[in-house]
Design an enzyme around this catalytic site. Structure first.
Site, PDB file in Angstrom:
ATOM      1  N   MET A   1      47.008   6.941  -2.085  1.00  0.00           N
ATOM      2  CA  MET A   1      46.501   8.158  -1.962  1.00  0.00           C
ATOM      3  C   MET A   1      45.491   8.468  -3.127  1.00  0.00           C
ATOM      4  O   MET A   1      44.899   9.574  -3.039  1.00  0.00           O
ATOM      5  CB  MET A   1      47.586   9.248  -1.858  1.00  0.00           C
ATOM      6  CG  MET A   1      48.416   9.474  -2.940  1.00  0.00           C
ATOM      7  SD  MET A   1      47.925  10.375  -4.443  1.00  0.00           S
ATOM      8  CE  MET A   1      47.552  12.093  -3.686  1.00  0.00           C
ATOM      9  N   TYR A   2      45.674   7.651  -4.107  1.00  0.00           N
ATOM     10  CA  TYR A   2      44.472   7.787  -5.229  1.00  0.00           C
ATOM     11  C   TYR A   2      43.167   7.530  -4.705  1.00  0.00           C
ATOM     12  O   TYR A   2      42.932   6.422  -4.257  1.00  0.00           O
ATOM     13  CB  TYR A   2      44.823   6.736  -6.519  1.00  0.00           C
ATOM     14  CG  TYR A   2      46.208   7.294  -6.990  1.00  0.00           C
ATOM     15  CD1 TYR A   2      47.021   8.304  -6.882  1.00  0.00           C
ATOM     16  CD2 TYR A   2      46.764   6.160  -7.950  1.00  0.00           C
ATOM     17  CE1 TYR A   2      48.268   8.591  -7.662  1.00  0.00           C
ATOM     18  CE2 TYR A   2      48.068   6.345  -8.551  1.00  0.00           C
ATOM     19  CZ  TYR A   2      48.815   7.229  -8.386  1.00  0.00           C
ATOM     20  OH  TYR A   2      50.173   7.759  -9.006  1.00  0.00           O
ATOM     21  N   SER A   3      42.296   8.606  -5.055  1.00  0.00           N
ATOM     22  CA  SER A   3      40.970   8.500  -4.365  1.00  0.00           C
ATOM     23  C   SER A   3      41.042   8.016  -2.873  1.00  0.00           C
ATOM     24  O   SER A   3      40.151   7.660  -2.529  1.00  0.00           O
ATOM     25  CB  SER A   3      40.136   7.629  -5.216  1.00  0.00           C
ATOM     26  OG  SER A   3      39.946   8.079  -6.619  1.00  0.00           O
ATOM     27  N   LEU A   4      42.077   8.386  -2.158  1.00  0.00           N
ATOM     28  CA  LEU A   4      42.146   8.155  -0.745  1.00  0.00           C
ATOM     29  C   LEU A   4      41.789   6.869  -0.318  1.00  0.00           C
ATOM     30  O   LEU A   4      41.159   6.629   0.402  1.00  0.00           O
ATOM     31  CB  LEU A   4      41.423   9.276   0.032  1.00  0.00           C
ATOM     32  CG  LEU A   4      41.822  10.640  -0.243  1.00  0.00           C
ATOM     33  CD1 LEU A   4      40.792  11.457   0.499  1.00  0.00           C
ATOM     34  CD2 LEU A   4      43.209  10.914   0.184  1.00  0.00           C
TER      35      LEU A   4
END
Length: 323
Positions: free
Chosen positions: A58-61
């Site tokens: 989910m980091y920076s999608l």
């Protein structure tokens, strides 16, 4: 750089883990660096001997995994030369099965993460949070199958209640499935609630701690009230985790750092590295000098008196970071 066992496994990691949330898509958070800007920072980490890297889908999608995979592929000669961790749970789309810890999501998410990372396996696949809507038996069996398929070497967990973690471990052991070997929890000088139940549980079970936010999202690296960085002025999560009541701890870090003639970050990290059960704190870095402090902290030995001075101002906190 010192190298330590990841919990009680045979896998060895650098005593500092580089958190890759800082790299990806600046459109996700304004303090995030794109791949080109991240390259010199990650290169500095590799040259300093850091071999342990932590990201999440989910980091920076997804962009963080892409940047992580590309840079590590460029900077290391072999995939076996570094230990790579990522996570699953947070929503990655709008569909009903695009998040959580169901078998459906885990099986899709691991393949998506491996594609973005450009690798056949991750060394550590972690559940980002507890999923109250999925039976833990379903989750642990799915994670076991991910390991059996060779897509992950080990599995780990992140912030949750100690009873939840104990339940998951018991379910895995009872069924002959893979158990968690790490706990990535919220733990630093300004937030020590994990010492009440989670840390003792992990020590008893031989689970390695790889704490997130070891510098309290920068709070412990600057004088109290300093809002001079981009992240400190825009990070709403930080405001939900820490408050003015933590300033005496920040002041204590400053006093020890001044006496030692070292940056505050070194003192705060050295304290955490000395805590029982800690394998490697996960350090975020947007500048090469941030890594200089982190690496130097490995060799900084605090005295009994300094540890007492650092710990004395702590006050109990509401439990935060589990959701």
């Amino acid at each position: 750089m010192d190298y330590v066992r990841l919990g009680t496994t045979g896998t060895k990691v650098s005593a500092v883990c580089l958190g890759m949330m800082t790299y990806g898509d600046p459109g996700w958070r304004d303090w995030v660096l794109d791949g080109d800007a991240a390259e010199p920072v990650v290169r500095t980490a590799v040259e300093a001997g850091i071999t342990f890297f932590d990201t999440a889908d989910m980091y920076s999608l997804g962009a963080s995994e892409e940047v992580t995979g590309r840079l590590l592929g460029q900077l290391f000669a072999r995939r076996e030369d570094y230990v790579l961790a990522t996570k699953v749970f947070m929503p990655m789309g709008d569909g009903p099965n695009d998040g959580g810890l169901s078998r459906t999501h885990i099986m899709a998410a691991i393949d998506d993460s491996l594609r973005r990372l450009g690798t056949d396996y991750v060394d550590l696949y972690q559940i980002h949070r507890w999923d109250p809507e999925t039976p833990i038996e379903e989750t642990m069996q799915a994670l076991h199958e991910v390991v059996r398929a060779g897509k992950a070497r080990h599995i780990g967990a992140s912030s949750m209640w100690a009873w939840q973690f104990a339940t998951a471990q018991h379910v895995a052991e009872r069924n002959g499935w893979t158990r968690f070997v790490t706990m990535q929890n919220h733990y630093n000088l300004a937030y020590r609630e994990e010492e009440r139940e989670m840390v003792p549980l992990c020590l008893d079970q031989g689970v390695g701690l790889i704490p997130w936010s070891p510098l309290a999202r920068g709070l412990l690296a600057r004088p109290a009230g300093d809002r001079s960085t981009t992240r400190s002025t825009s990070d709403a999560i930080s405001d939900s985790l820490y408050a003015a009541g933590d300033h005496p701890v920040v002041d204590a870090v400053g006093a020890v750092a001044e006496d030692r003639g070292v940056p505050r970050a070194q003192v705060a990290l050295a304290w955490l590295m000395s805590r029982p059960g800690v394998s490697a704190p996960i350090v975020g870095a947007s500048k090469p000098e941030h890594l200089t402090d982190a690496v130097a902290a490995v060799d900084l030995r605090l005295t009994v008196e300094e540890v007492a001075a650092l710990e004395a101002p702590y006050v109990p906190h509401p439990v935060v970071g589990h959701s």
